[in-house]
Design a protein around this motif. Structure first.
Motif, PDB file in Angstrom:
ATOM      1  N   MET A 130      37.891  24.092 -28.899  1.00  0.00           N
ATOM      2  CA  MET A 130      37.350  23.134 -29.860  1.00  0.00           C
ATOM      3  C   MET A 130      38.495  22.325 -30.455  1.00  0.00           C
ATOM      4  O   MET A 130      39.650  22.743 -30.425  1.00  0.00           O
ATOM      5  N   THR A 131      38.150  21.143 -30.961  1.00  0.00           N
ATOM      6  CA  THR A 131      39.147  20.248 -31.555  1.00  0.00           C
ATOM      7  C   THR A 131      39.108  20.369 -33.063  1.00  0.00           C
ATOM      8  O   THR A 131      38.036  20.354 -33.678  1.00  0.00           O
ATOM      9  N   LEU A 132      40.284  20.481 -33.674  1.00  0.00           N
ATOM     10  CA  LEU A 132      40.405  20.479 -35.125  1.00  0.00           C
ATOM     11  C   LEU A 132      40.928  19.118 -35.574  1.00  0.00           C
ATOM     12  O   LEU A 132      41.836  18.554 -34.951  1.00  0.00           O
ATOM     13  N   ALA A 133      40.360  18.610 -36.664  1.00  0.00           N
ATOM     14  CA  ALA A 133      40.695  17.272 -37.145  1.00  0.00           C
ATOM     15  C   ALA A 133      41.583  17.357 -38.378  1.00  0.00           C
ATOM     16  O   ALA A 133      41.613  18.384 -39.074  1.00  0.00           O
ATOM     17  N   PRO A 134      42.301  16.281 -38.683  1.00  0.00           N
ATOM     18  CA  PRO A 134      43.120  16.271 -39.897  1.00  0.00           C
ATOM     19  C   PRO A 134      42.265  16.586 -41.135  1.00  0.00           C
ATOM     20  O   PRO A 134      41.177  16.039 -41.294  1.00  0.00           O
ATOM     21  N   GLY A 135      42.771  17.475 -41.965  1.00  0.00           N
ATOM     22  CA  GLY A 135      42.036  17.880 -43.157  1.00  0.00           C
ATOM     23  C   GLY A 135      41.195  19.118 -42.975  1.00  0.00           C
ATOM     24  O   GLY A 135      40.726  19.701 -43.954  1.00  0.00           O
ATOM     25  N   ASP A 136      40.971  19.549 -41.721  1.00  0.00           N
ATOM     26  CA  ASP A 136      40.280  20.816 -41.491  1.00  0.00           C
ATOM     27  C   ASP A 136      41.165  21.976 -41.954  1.00  0.00           C
ATOM     28  O   ASP A 136      42.398  21.864 -41.997  1.00  0.00           O
ATOM     29  N   VAL A 137      40.534  23.087 -42.283  1.00  0.00           N
ATOM     30  CA  VAL A 137      41.255  24.299 -42.665  1.00  0.00           C
ATOM     31  C   VAL A 137      40.829  25.429 -41.731  1.00  0.00           C
ATOM     32  O   VAL A 137      39.630  25.644 -41.519  1.00  0.00           O
TER      33      VAL A 137
END
Length: 231
Positions: free
Chosen positions: A187-194
């Motif tokens: 899965m892809t994590l985006a800027p600002g995800d924790v």
């Protein structure tokens, strides 16, 4: 699930960083949490210890701030508070390699993963983990460069000032970099995800009228009072 005044809209500001509102928790990544399952981990419905990260989401209605009140539903005597290190994603992370994984981390914060006590991890426990305010974050995002080694941080949990649990990120089954690499493989994590590294087990339990405070070396402390829903 609750709704209304307890919700925080996204983006969620945790100085000096703005979060997306997507917080992903990791189950059974701390050796003590996996050990707490005992022989049950090899019996149905599990069959074996997990061979990949076991994730769940804390949706945006769960986000809380330092000092925000966590409500205990009617009929529930106490809640569990899992103390976690949170990795704040700084740039889009997809199929990152373990040696470069931390390059995608903007910084770290404390995650208080609150849930209604439950015994099974086999099905998503949304009604136990995704209530309003059940994921306080803070007190701020500490820059990645300020933490020499995210895999050597002491974690302490206090109830009303008394120390009730000590843990260390060194006891994680997957290190911060390994977890990030394994998660972004599917899965892809985006800027600002924790992405929360995972809590030690068994998690301390909190009753109405108590205050839980989590300290992580280098990150400060995060404290929240717990009150009955009717209070």
């Amino acid at each position: 699930m609750q709704a209304g005044a307890g919700c925080f809209s996204i983006p969620f500001d945790v100085p000096p960083y703005r979060l997306s509102g997507a917080v992903y928790g990791t189950l059974l990544n701390h050796r003590s949490a996996l050990a707490a399952l005992g022989d049950a981990v090899s019996r149905p419905p599990y069959g074996a210890p997990p061979d990949a990260p076991v994730l769940y989401i804390k949706p945006r209605n769960t986000l809380g701030k330092p000092g925000s009140v966590v409500r205990i539903p009617a009929g529930i005597a106490e809640l569990e508070v899992g103390a976690c290190l949170g990795l704040v994603i700084g740039r889009t992370a997809c199929r990152v390699s373990e040696p470069r994984a931390l390059d995608y981390v903007a910084g770290y914060l404390i995650v208080a993963d609150v849930s209604i006590p439950h015994s099974s991890y086999h099905r998503p426990a949304v009604r136990f983990k995704a209530r309003d305010g059940y994921c306080p974050l803070g007190p701020a995002v500490t820059a990645r460069a300020a933490i020499a080694d995210p895999d050597a941080l002491a974690i302490r949990t206090y109830l009303d000032g008394a120390l009730v649990q000590t843990a260390n990120t060194a006891d994680s089954i997957r290190s911060a970099a390994r977890l990030l690499a394994d998660v972004t493989d599917f899965m892809t994590l985006a800027p600002g995800d924790v992405l929360a590294l995972g809590a030690a087990g068994p998690a301390p339990r909190v009753r109405s009228g108590q205050t839980a405070r989590i300290e992580i070396d280098g990150l400060g402390s995060l404290g929240n009072p717990f009150m009955d829903d009717a209070s």
